[in-house]
Design an enzyme around this catalytic site. Structure first.
Site, mmCIF file in Angstrom:
data_model
loop_
_atom_site.group_PDB
_atom_site.id
_atom_site.type_symbol
_atom_site.label_atom_id
_atom_site.label_comp_id
_atom_site.label_asym_id
_atom_site.label_seq_id
_atom_site.Cartn_x
_atom_site.Cartn_y
_atom_site.Cartn_z
ATOM 1 N N HIS A 110 14.577 0.629 3.133
ATOM 2 C CA HIS A 110 13.692 1.557 4.006
ATOM 3 C C HIS A 110 14.312 1.691 5.250
ATOM 4 C CE1 HIS A 110 10.198 2.849 6.065
ATOM 5 N NE2 HIS A 110 9.384 3.077 4.847
ATOM 6 N N THR A 156 5.709 7.086 0.049
ATOM 7 C CA THR A 156 5.435 5.873 -0.946
ATOM 8 C C THR A 156 4.286 6.291 -1.645
ATOM 9 O OG1 THR A 156 6.718 4.396 0.425
ATOM 10 C CG2 THR A 156 5.543 3.571 -1.740
ATOM 11 N N GLU A 177 12.471 2.258 -3.354
ATOM 12 C CA GLU A 177 12.071 2.691 -2.104
ATOM 13 C C GLU A 177 13.531 3.467 -1.532
ATOM 14 O OE1 GLU A 177 9.590 2.432 0.133
ATOM 15 O OE2 GLU A 177 10.653 4.084 1.196
ATOM 16 N N ASP A 235 11.179 6.907 -4.497
ATOM 17 C CA ASP A 235 9.920 7.672 -4.293
ATOM 18 C C ASP A 235 10.086 8.728 -3.390
ATOM 19 O OD1 ASP A 235 10.957 6.043 -2.133
ATOM 20 O OD2 ASP A 235 8.882 5.053 -1.490
ATOM 21 N N HIS A 236 11.268 8.875 -2.584
ATOM 22 C CA HIS A 236 11.413 10.054 -1.730
ATOM 23 C C HIS A 236 12.872 9.879 -0.901
ATOM 24 C CE1 HIS A 236 10.501 7.204 1.364
ATOM 25 N NE2 HIS A 236 9.347 6.706 0.817
HETATM 26 C C1 GP9 Z 1 5.369 -0.128 2.865
HETATM 27 C C2 GP9 Z 1 6.112 0.812 1.921
HETATM 28 C C3 GP9 Z 1 6.740 1.831 2.838
HETATM 29 O O1 GP9 Z 1 4.248 -0.900 2.102
HETATM 30 O O2 GP9 Z 1 5.296 1.526 0.758
HETATM 31 O O3 GP9 Z 1 6.275 3.002 3.006
HETATM 32 P P1 GP9 Z 1 6.948 4.524 3.359
HETATM 33 O O4 GP9 Z 1 7.220 4.317 4.683
HETATM 34 O O5 GP9 Z 1 8.219 4.641 2.592
HETATM 35 O O6 GP9 Z 1 5.928 5.507 2.724
HETATM 36 MN MN MN Z 2 8.805 4.801 0.559
#
Ligand code: GP9
Ligand code: MN
Length: 652
Positions: A415, A300, A256, A474-475
């Site tokens: 996050h 994500t 994440e 992921d980003h």
């Molecule tokens: C929540 C997690 C966060 O299920 O995947 O998503 P994001 O905000 O990073 O897209």
């Molecule tokens: Mn994410």
């Protein structure tokens, strides 16, 4: 008294507002007793009270156009229809823990599971949900309500204006708590929580209609230029690596918000990610240091989409929310047909990013969502289960999968806004005045510790030696809004060029038994699927892909970002301004022209595939189309996949 009541009811507004008041209370009661909306703060509690008003004014407002006896009947019919929709959602929610979408109604198969058990899900006390409807019926039948006087058009207009104002205020407040709610939509639970049951239902209908009109006029001819482009740009696998990990399990870990700048970084002389740093040097690990994320607003889920499909996510909105039901030839399905079992594990609810719909189209057999984890208060923070308990509790599920397996694990502790509970991590923060940037290093350190623990658990379980572990950021986690704190941390000026460089995300592929290396080639999320499939010895010739194997001698080093910017080893293009690497000097647009053409064409053609649902017209040789009805995440996921009743039905 009866006379008095009659007198009041003959004022045309009494019945109107009385019915709205009852319905408002009823909706609120449903929110509190039937749905788990995850209310987290005072604003959300307030919105829950506010959110039914706008749509009730809108729908009941329609009755005001009628006069005489007809108005009361119109109110009755509207009340019944709204009650029916609300109650249908209640019953559906009891079974699926989710809200009804228009496609579920239109595709009878989806609701089919419910048909047999719908009665079992109803309770005598549910009569409560129709008490107001019965009351209105009584008032009409016993003639308590007299024929209603006409209402001036102006006043009716005011009702609709009030509905619009309530909605605008509602949305405005919701956006302060959850920005971009309507564009990104995130989760059905969010939409109901913030905007209300009926506004959600309207939103869902509009999205569904928009989505099906996009694909309605597409035909197989539209695939021709896509296929020509894909064939002209196909990258041959590297024979040195093809099949080197054949037959092994694959575990994908979504890291994440992890950006490459933390790899090797120290704060106060301490490494932020000591474990991941050790993997950079690990002899069985491929570490890629020039990979860029390519996500759009679906974050994500966009990254997950690219891992599975090598197609770009959408330029706006989220592909997971809008195009989950398309035909895909996704990696889990490809591997499932090669004898793999497939699963996804995540310590958040299954509806987030519409995963419970999306995964079916990808061929994911099992989905272990939050309901499979011990979500006790201490172990939950922000979006869901913290990474350490998540990995720990995931082990038995992984061990129960039939091998070889393809499993996807989504971390979430690192996050935004990058906060942790006290005692979760012991790590210094940089001393900027930006708490988001400061916190990031602590949450990243926590994630690193959780991954080390997971690697150890895998080794202990004996799975490690036979498992390829693919880990990808992921980003970005730190957006351009934090440039000034980032300047302090990075010790350099942040400008558009540097911001583009910061979009690098780490990629690790650990394959025990295979000799790894550090790879400096430029690439993106798009390229990971072909790289991994080739390592597993799976040919990709037949599949539509916009990626290029990162281990191939001919790997193509042009990385389009979802917003149209792009990088190559030589140049970086931001907002159509061309910069030379690595100096960041502005150069003539010509230097970016060729790569720009490729980037634009890839994005456009991929969008054509996704918007037009074009893969439904394409059957790769040796690949069976995915049947969404084979997958069912409402049955016990710990049971062998074949036991799913829907799946068995399909086999017969
Ligand atoms: C929540 C997690 C966060 O299920 O995947 O998503 P994001 O905000 O990073 O897209
Ligand atoms: Mn994410």
């Amino acid at each position: 008294m009866r006379e008095q009541l009659k007198g009041h009811l003959n004022n045309p507004w009494t019945l109107f507002f009385g019915v709205i008041l009852l319905f408002w209370l009823k909706t609120y009661a449903v929110y509190q007793t039937e749905f788990q909306l995850g209310i987290k703060n005072v604003m959300q509690s307030f919105l829950l009270i506010l959110n039914p008003i706008s749509s009730l004014l809108l729908f009941f407002g329609l009755a005001l156009f009628f006069k005489g006896r007809k108005r009361a009947w119109a109110i009755l019919i509207i009340d019944f229809l709204l009650s029916f929709v609300l109650y249908a959602n209640v019953v559906y929610y009891r079974f699926f823990n989710d809200f009804i979408t228009l496609p579920t109604v239109l595709h009878s198969n989806d609701a089919g599971e419910l048909k047999d058990s719908a009665f079992a899900l109803m309770q005598v006390s549910d009569v409560f949900y129709f008490v107001d409807t019965l009351l209105i019926l009584g008032l009409i039948l016993f003639k308590v309500v007299k024929p209603q006087a006409p209402i001036q058009k102006k006043k009716i207009g005011l009702v609709f204006a009030a509905a619009a104002i309530f909605f605008t205020v509602n949305l405005g407040l919701a956006e302060t708590d959850r920005p971009q709610l309507l564009t990104r939509s995130f989760d059905r639970t969010y939409l109901v929580k913030y905007l209300g049951q009926f506004n959600y239902q309207i939103f869902d209908a509009v999205t569904t209609i928009k989505s099906s009109s996009q694909s309605a006029f597409a035909s197989s001819d539209d695939l021709t230029d896509v296929r020509n482009f894909v064939e002209a740009n196909r990258t041959e696998p590297n024979p040195e690596y093809f099949g080197k990990a054949e037959g092994m399990n694959v575990v994908y870990i979504s890291l994440e918000s992890l950006q490459s700048f933390v790899i090797g970084k120290e704060i106060d002389g301490q490494e932020v990610t000591p474990f991941l740093n050790s993997l950079v040097e690990d002899q069985n690990t491929f570490y890629f240091d020039n990979i860029f994320h390519q996500v759009g607003q679906g974050k994500t889920s966009d990254a997950e989409f690219m891992m599975a499909n090598s197609l770009y996510p959408l330029p706006s909105g989220s592909v997971a929310m809008e195009k989950a039901r398309n035909t895909y030839q996704a990696q889990p399905a490809i591997l499932e047909q090669k004898g793999y079992s497939t699963a996804s594990l995540h310590g958040n609810g299954k509806t987030f990013w519409n995963r419970d719909e999306l995964y079916k189209s990808f061929g994911i057999q099992k989905f272990f969502d939050a309901s499979y984890y011990d979500m006790n208060e201490e172990d939950v923070h922000n979006y869901g289960l913290k990474d350490k308990p998540f990995f720990e509790q995931s082990m038995p599920y992984l061990e129960s999968l039939e091998q070889p397996f393809h499993a996807k694990m989504l971390t979430l502790s690192n996050h935004h806004p990058f906060t942790m509970d006290e005692g979760d991590v012991d790590f210094p923060t940089p001393e900027t005045d930006d708490s988001v940037v400061n916190g990031y290093f602590q949450t990243a350190k926590y994630m690193d510790e959780s991954i080390e623990q997971f690697f150890n658990d895998l080794k202990e379980s004996g799975l490690y030696d036979n498992t390829v572990i693919v880990m990808y950021g992921d980003h970005y986690g730190i957006s351009n809004n934090h440039n000034s704190a980032m300047e302090e941390v990075m010790g350099k000026e942040m400008n558009p060029y540097e911001n583009a460089q910061l979009q690098r995300v780490p990629l690790f592929i650990t394959a025990p038994g295979v000799e790894g290396k550090q790879v400096h080639k430029y690439g993106g999320h798009m390229d990971i699927r072909d790289t991994v499939l080739h390592l597993l010895g799976v040919e990709t010739d037949e599949f539509i892909t916009f990626g290029s194997d990162l281990l191939s001698e001919d790997h193509r080093e042009i990385v389009p970002f979802r917003n149209g910017d792009f990088v190559t080893p030589e140049v970086t293009s931001v907002n159509e301004q061309c910069y030379a690497n690595p100096t960041g000097e502005k150069v003539d647009a010509e230097a970016c022209e060729q790569a720009g053409k490729f980037a634009k064409e890839s994005l456009e053609l991929s969008d054509k595939v996704v918007y037009g649902d074009l893969l439904r017209f394409y059957e790769p040789e040796g690949f069976k189309p995915v049947n969404r009805d084979d997958y069912n995440y409402t049955v016990d996921q710990t049971k062998p996949f074949q036991e799913n009743p829907e799946h068995e039905k399909e086999q017969k």
